[in-house]
Design a protein around this motif. Structure first.
Motif, short mmCIF file in Angstrom:
data_model
loop_
_atom_site.label_atom_id
_atom_site.label_comp_id
_atom_site.label_asym_id
_atom_site.label_seq_id
_atom_site.Cartn_x
_atom_site.Cartn_y
_atom_site.Cartn_z
N VAL A 85 12.19 -3.68 2.69
CA VAL A 85 12.73 -2.44 2.12
C VAL A 85 12.50 -1.32 3.14
O VAL A 85 11.36 -1.03 3.51
CB VAL A 85 12.08 -2.09 0.78
CG1 VAL A 85 12.70 -0.81 0.23
CG2 VAL A 85 12.24 -3.23 -0.23
N CYS A 86 13.59 -0.72 3.59
CA CYS A 86 13.51 0.38 4.55
C CYS A 86 13.32 1.67 3.76
O CYS A 86 14.12 1.97 2.86
CB CYS A 86 14.80 0.47 5.37
SG CYS A 86 15.24 -1.09 6.16
N ILE A 87 12.29 2.41 4.07
CA ILE A 87 11.95 3.59 3.26
C ILE A 87 11.90 4.84 4.13
O ILE A 87 11.08 4.93 5.05
CB ILE A 87 10.57 3.39 2.57
CG1 ILE A 87 10.61 2.12 1.70
CG2 ILE A 87 10.20 4.62 1.73
CD1 ILE A 87 9.27 1.73 1.13
N GLY A 93 11.61 4.39 -1.64
CA GLY A 93 10.36 4.08 -2.34
C GLY A 93 10.62 3.49 -3.71
O GLY A 93 9.92 2.57 -4.15
N ARG A 96 11.46 -0.14 -3.41
CA ARG A 96 10.27 -0.98 -3.26
C ARG A 96 9.64 -1.26 -4.63
O ARG A 96 9.27 -2.39 -4.93
CB ARG A 96 9.25 -0.30 -2.35
CG ARG A 96 7.88 -1.01 -2.35
CD ARG A 96 6.93 -0.44 -1.33
NE ARG A 96 6.74 0.98 -1.53
CZ ARG A 96 6.21 1.80 -0.61
NH1 ARG A 96 5.83 1.32 0.55
NH2 ARG A 96 6.07 3.08 -0.85
N ASP A 97 9.54 -0.22 -5.45
CA ASP A 97 8.94 -0.36 -6.77
C ASP A 97 9.72 -1.40 -7.60
O ASP A 97 9.14 -2.30 -8.22
CB ASP A 97 8.93 1.01 -7.47
CG ASP A 97 8.13 1.01 -8.75
OD1 ASP A 97 7.47 -0.01 -9.04
OD2 ASP A 97 8.14 2.03 -9.47
N CYS A 99 11.62 -3.82 -6.54
CA CYS A 99 11.43 -5.17 -5.98
C CYS A 99 10.06 -5.73 -6.34
O CYS A 99 9.94 -6.92 -6.66
CB CYS A 99 11.61 -5.15 -4.46
SG CYS A 99 13.31 -4.91 -3.97
N GLU A 100 9.04 -4.88 -6.28
CA GLU A 100 7.69 -5.35 -6.61
C GLU A 100 7.62 -5.80 -8.07
O GLU A 100 6.99 -6.80 -8.39
CB GLU A 100 6.67 -4.24 -6.33
CG GLU A 100 6.36 -4.11 -4.85
CD GLU A 100 5.49 -2.90 -4.52
OE1 GLU A 100 5.09 -2.78 -3.34
OE2 GLU A 100 5.23 -2.06 -5.41
N VAL A 106 7.26 -7.90 -0.80
CA VAL A 106 7.92 -6.77 -0.13
C VAL A 106 7.27 -6.43 1.20
O VAL A 106 6.05 -6.29 1.29
CB VAL A 106 7.90 -5.51 -1.04
CG1 VAL A 106 8.51 -4.30 -0.30
CG2 VAL A 106 8.67 -5.76 -2.33
N SER A 108 7.42 -3.35 3.66
CA SER A 108 7.96 -1.98 3.75
C SER A 108 8.14 -1.59 5.20
O SER A 108 7.24 -1.78 6.01
CB SER A 108 6.99 -0.97 3.12
OG SER A 108 6.80 -1.27 1.77
N GLU A 110 8.69 1.75 6.99
CA GLU A 110 8.71 3.19 6.72
C GLU A 110 9.17 3.99 7.94
O GLU A 110 8.76 3.70 9.07
CB GLU A 110 7.30 3.67 6.33
CG GLU A 110 6.68 2.84 5.22
CD GLU A 110 6.33 3.64 3.99
OE1 GLU A 110 6.70 4.83 3.94
OE2 GLU A 110 5.70 3.06 3.08
#
Ligand code: PLP
Length: 372
Positions: A85-87, A93, A96-97, A99-100, A106, A108, A110
């Motif tokens: 996940v590109c944040i 963000g 990501r939540d 997906c988790e 995951v 990340s 950043e």
């Protein structure tokens, strides 16, 4: 409730054209009425143009952009799948939540807020992890006003055999977006931004490869409502009888059909250029008044501009007075930019030179007033 008019220059919703509001107020018909099913087919066709795709599974989800995000991941991701996940802001963000919660493994990636996702850093991340199934990113980060290079990101992801999920909530119909040419496997959006439609709908498109991954799942999709296997029986046209899945927001679909018709009438190229010209005008005017843009020129997202709040100026007073005295909505900063920047949306109907002048003049006037 009394009728209220606001000029909407925040991060969305934006103002909605009269013809879209008129469509919204047409008499309600049934969600399985043959005429409504025909309308859904028309919406799907119009949406394909907007997304620049031939994907048959291109339709409008009943729910806001967040339902698009949820539907993308809950279908594509199986527990244990590795997802990069590109944040570079709030919405990465949130990805990501989501997906988790599904049980993804995951990774990340950043980037600093105010900068785009780095294709070089993605290349390195994928070189370090050889079993990544999916790469996800936000094309247009509404929290920071940054546009990432979707084509470059997808090219790298595909060269490593990954599926690509792109959040196009603030890019669809406002900046160049080419789902097929750029090889995006799932792209989702929201109705309330550059489409200039009422909020509460999420256009989405799935590639053949994405649908294949969903079909090969070992486990059931965790969400009944978002399971595309079930949704397909309602949305997919063709010889099959369409089956009830849920009661679609019929009137909102009338509205988006009209909003999409307006996009086709204008043409995407013209619409993208209009958003860009309006934003350039806004930057020039605000900079001439001594204000500073947060994002470097080459990374700016035309539909949404972040302006640094000058020292000594009360953020809440400016936004509150604009809203209460002038009926103008301006966006506050989000996440790391809360209290530090304003977010000015020039989306859909509001992406014109005249509207850029209007909001720039109003903001500069209000800053001077709030400085006392
Ligand atoms: N993704 C991005 C980039 C957004 O800007 C937004 C909303 O502003 C969302 C997702 C969520 O959309 P919604 O608020 O319609 O659920």
């Amino acid at each position: 409730m009394e009728r209220i008019h606001r000029d909407l220059f925040g991060p969305g919703p934006t103002n909605v054209p009269d013809s879209v509001l008129i469509a919204l107020s047409m008499p309600t018909i049934g969600h399985l009425d043959p005429d409504f099913l025909n309308l859904m087919d028309e919406v799907g066709e119009r949406l394909k143009y907007c997304f620049q795709t031939e994907n048959p599974l291109t339709f409008v989800l009943s729910g806001p952009g967040s339902v698009g995000m949820e539907t993308s991941f809950v279908n594509l991701v199986e527990p244990g799948d590795k997802v990069v996940v590109c944040i570079n802001g709030v919405f990465g963000g949130r990805m990501r939540d989501v997906c988790e919660r599904i049980g993804a493994d995951v990774v990340s990636l950043e980037s600093d807020w105010g900068t785009p996702v780095s294709p070089a850093a993605l290349e390195q991340t994928l070189a370090d992890h050889d079993d990544v199934a999916i790469v996800a990113f936000v094309h247009a980060e509404t929290s920071t006003g940054v546009l990432s290079d979707a084509k470059a990101i997808a090219e790298i992801a595909k060269s490593h055999g990954c599926l690509v999920v792109a959040d196009c909530v603030t890019s669809l119909a406002g900046v160049e977006l080419r789902v097929d040419d750029w090889m995006l496997d799932v792209a989702y959006s929201g109705s309330q931004k550059c489409l200039s439609c009422v909020p509460g709908l999420s256009p989405i498109s799935f590639s053949h490869q994405a649908v294949e991954k969903v079909r090969r799942r070992k486990s059931k999709v965790q969400s009944w409502f978002c399971d595309i296997n079930l949704l397909m029986s309602y949305y997919e046209s063709g010889e099959k009888t369409r089956a009830y899945h849920h009661t679609a927001p019929v009137n909102s679909l009338f509205a988006i059909d009209e909003a999409l018709r307006l996009v086709a009438e204008e043409s995407l190229d013209t619409r993208w250029a209009r958003h860009s010209a309006a934003a350039q005008h806004l930057y020039t005017k605000l900079e001439a008044a001594g204000l500073e843009m947060v994002v470097d020129p080459q990374f700016r997202l035309p539909p949404l501009t972040l302006v640094r709040i000058p020292d000594g100026v009360d953020d809440a007073a400016v936004r509150g007075t604009l809203l209460n005295d002038r009926d103008i909505e301006l966006g506050g900063g989000l996440g790391k930019f809360a209290g530090k920047a304003w977010r000015i949306g020039l989306m859909g109907q509001n992406a014109t030179i005249e509207r850029a002048d209007f909001i720039a003049d109003a903001l500069v006037e209000m800053i001077n007033q709030c400085r006392g």
